[in-house]
Motif scaffolding. Structure first.
Motif: not given
Length: 175
Positions: A103-125
């Motif tokens: 998850t930390k790796s693709i957060l980095d990829f998303g912000f630095n390579k894809v230039d995303l502004h926001k990334i979210q994750i959700c889960h069932a309670e």
């Protein structure tokens, strides 16, 4: 290690996660029980790599070279620079930090390579394992969609967390 899926991953997928109801249930995916079903899934994954905005990786354990799970930006909104992460790892490999590291790796990829502004994750309670991963990755709780999932005769809430690029950069600098 993260890499694109390959057809050779079919045995590991079947052995370690796609056939395991305890794993597939946690992110509401079907259970695959045959090589033919897994091949169709791999056909979908592998053919989608031709799309510029398709991001799904096999999680490979370095020591064994086994495909132990997957992680993806399964929802991408390129107009609004937003993505949502999904992940899973085989029961035998849970609670070893693999998903947190991925998850930390693709957060980095998303912000630095894809230039995303926001990334979210959700889960069932009831998915406390996922909640602990999200906390380790410094996402902020945004809210709950009440009674979102209907599973085994009961309703479950869906909890949302996110991180903005500026928060991610700030966290990385202060680390």
């Amino acid at each position: 290690m993260l890499r694109k899926f390959q057809y050779e991953d079919n045995k590991d997928m079947l052995d370690y996660w796609v056939s395991d109801p305890n794993v597939q249930f946690l992110y509401f995916e079907p259970i695959y029980t045959t090589y033919e079903e897994v091949k169709k899934l791999l056909d979908e994954y592998i053919s989608s790599y031709d799309d510029n905005d398709y991001y799904r990786w096999a999680i490979i354990e370095k020591d064994s070279n086994l495909c132990i799970g997957q992680i993806a930006f399964f929802l991408i909104d390129t107009d609004n620079h937003f993505a949502e992460i999904e992940y899973c790892v085989g029961t035998k490999f849970q609670k070893r930090g693999y998903i947190t590291e991925a998850t930390k790796s693709i957060l980095d990829f998303g912000f630095n390579k894809v230039d995303l502004h926001k990334i979210q994750i959700c889960h069932a309670e009831n998915n406390l394992y996922s909640k602990s991963i999200i906390k380790k990755c410094n996402l902020t709780y945004e809210g709950t969609l009440r009674d979102y999932f209907f599973v085994d005769g009961e309703y479950l809430d869906r909890l949302f967390y996110s991180i903005l690029k500026k928060e991610y950069i700030s966290f990385r600098k202060n680390k």
